[in-house]
Design an enzyme around this catalytic site. Structure first.
Site, short mmCIF file in Angstrom:
data_model
loop_
_atom_site.label_atom_id
_atom_site.label_comp_id
_atom_site.label_asym_id
_atom_site.label_seq_id
_atom_site.Cartn_x
_atom_site.Cartn_y
_atom_site.Cartn_z
CG ASP A 174 72.16 -32.99 16.31
OD1 ASP A 174 72.79 -32.58 17.29
OD2 ASP A 174 72.12 -34.20 16.01
CD GLU A 214 74.78 -36.90 20.44
OE1 GLU A 214 75.24 -38.01 20.78
OE2 GLU A 214 73.55 -36.63 20.45
CD GLU A 215 70.38 -37.06 19.36
OE1 GLU A 215 70.44 -38.30 19.29
OE2 GLU A 215 70.17 -36.44 20.42
NE ARG A 242 81.21 -44.64 36.04
CZ ARG A 242 81.13 -45.36 37.16
NH1 ARG A 242 80.43 -44.88 38.18
NH2 ARG A 242 81.72 -46.53 37.27
CG HIS A 248 66.33 -39.54 22.52
ND1 HIS A 248 66.97 -40.24 21.53
CD2 HIS A 248 67.20 -38.59 22.90
CE1 HIS A 248 68.18 -39.74 21.33
NE2 HIS A 248 68.35 -38.73 22.17
#
Length: 394
Positions: free
Chosen positions: A81, A139-140, A180, A366
């Site tokens: 998306d 996802e957003e 990480r 973004h």
């Protein structure tokens, strides 16, 4: 060796991956509306000879089975998306859908996974086991496409022993990746607050119940949730980015509206903080003669990279790229719905460098000027293929 074969295939498909990414970038679609994107991905999978099935309306899942005997399964995830942002880039592949933009790199994720699928289908005789391709919507936007796909069984039949995902990072130079182990990204909750009072003339405050003053007390007091109640060893963030008091210089409004976010990396504390914030805000408002409606929209959980899997994956990345091109990441208080996978399956979510200062490709995700250095695709496809094959024990 398998590594050299993957690297050669990655180089051979580079131009096609770039073309795919540019097509997707030019035709972005918002969360839960990835209709044409889904059709495009399905066509690509069919061309590779892969069967697929749909999930969560626009999501797609496909399997690549190696020719060698093995019952191991690994899942690879890409999101599809875009965001409601008007693109400011002047590039040939600029968004053709005004107000919608791939400003978070999901076009890069999807095109890379399609490239990885191409490599893996070419090398089926070289490995055993099954690779599950997950092309995920939304996802957003809450509740997140990952949660819906998990509910609909994306991690079953067959059940993967590990889930891998990659995400662009403009802070890292193209050609490098970051890892990480352990807790990596925060949970995220949306806060919607209405403070109600009694409006009136600003010159006669004694006749009013001023929701602006009440809101000021609430905003200040709520910071104690982080500074005095949270364990300082466990990061928490409470921010309000929207405050609307629609009065005037001499007009006290009837209500004030706020929107904010709360983020942490401890699910127990997260629940406790929700109770404290709501109780504190409502109590302050009531004590000052007003009232407060405090709504918490629970968002994604925190993202945890399973340590054994992540350390092994990092080692494989060093083997593929060289140690100098594999970096350590710090915790990141942004959120990602990949966290849902990480809460129910051994998962590893790593970062793909997409920065190129020489070309001015440095903007954050973004933002209207976000873009990626396309040379990153020279490693994004092959690396994920190599990590998948190594995870299957080949």
């Amino acid at each position: 060796m398998i590594k050299e074969k993957i690297q050669q295939l990655s180089e051979a498909i580079f131009d096609d991956v770039v073309a795919t990414r540019r097509h997707l970038h030019s035709h972005p679609e918002l969360s839960f509306h990835e209709v044409e994107t889904s059709v495009f991905v399905a066509q690509k999978l069919t061309k590779l000879g892969l069967e697929y099935h749909k999930m969560a309306d626009t999501g797609l899942v496909a399997l690549i089975k190696g020719d060698k005997p093995s019952d191991k399964v690994v899942a690879l995830r890409a999101d599809m998306d875009a965001l409601p942002i008007l693109e400011a880039n002047d590039v040939p592949y600029k968004s053709q859908n005004p107000g919608v933009m791939h400003a978070c790199g999901h076009d890069a994720h999807t095109s890379s996974l399609l490239g990885t699928a191409k490599i893996l289908t070419e090398l089926k005789s070289e490995f055993g086991g099954t690779i599950k391709l997950i092309f995920q919507p939304a996802e957003e936007k809450l509740p997140g496409g990952a949660s819906l796909m998990i509910q609909q069984g994306v991690l079953e039949n067959p059940k993967p022993g590990a889930v891998l995902g990659q995400h662009v990072m403009p802070l890292i130079d193209a050609g490098k990746v970051g890892f990480r182990a352990g807790k990596y990204m925060a949970s995220t909750d949306e806060l919607y607050v209405t403070v109600k009072g009694k409006g009136g003339h600003g010159a006669q405050p004694q006749q009013n119940v001023d929701p602006v003053i009440i809101t000021a007390h609430i905003l200040t007091a709520l910071q104690q949730v982080v500074s005095r109640f949270a364990d300082p060893k466990s990061p928490s963030v409470l921010s309000f980015g929207k405050v609307i008091a629609n009065g005037a210089t001499n007009v006290i409004p009837n209500e004030v509206y706020l929107e904010g976010t709360f983020r942490t990396m401890d699910e127990k504390w997260r629940g406790e903080a929700h109770v404290k914030m709501k109780k504190m805000a409502e109590g302050i408002a009531e004590s000052m003669g007003g009232s407060c409606e405090f709504t918490i929209m629970r968002g994604y959980p925190f993202l945890i990279n399973e340590e054994v899997l992540t350390n092994a994956t990092r080692s494989h990345a060093e083997d593929y790229l060289g140690k100098e091109n594999v970096l350590d990441l710090d915790i990141w208080m942004a959120a990602e719905d990949f966290a849902y996978y990480s809460q129910v399956a051994d998962s590893c979510f790593y970062r793909l460098g997409t920065r190129n200062e020489a070309r001015g490709i440095t903007s954050s995700v973004h933002t209207p000027t976000f873009d990626v250095e396309e040379d990153a695709f020279k490693i994004s496809t092959g690396l994920m293929a190599y990590l998948a094959i190594k995870q299957l024990g080949n």
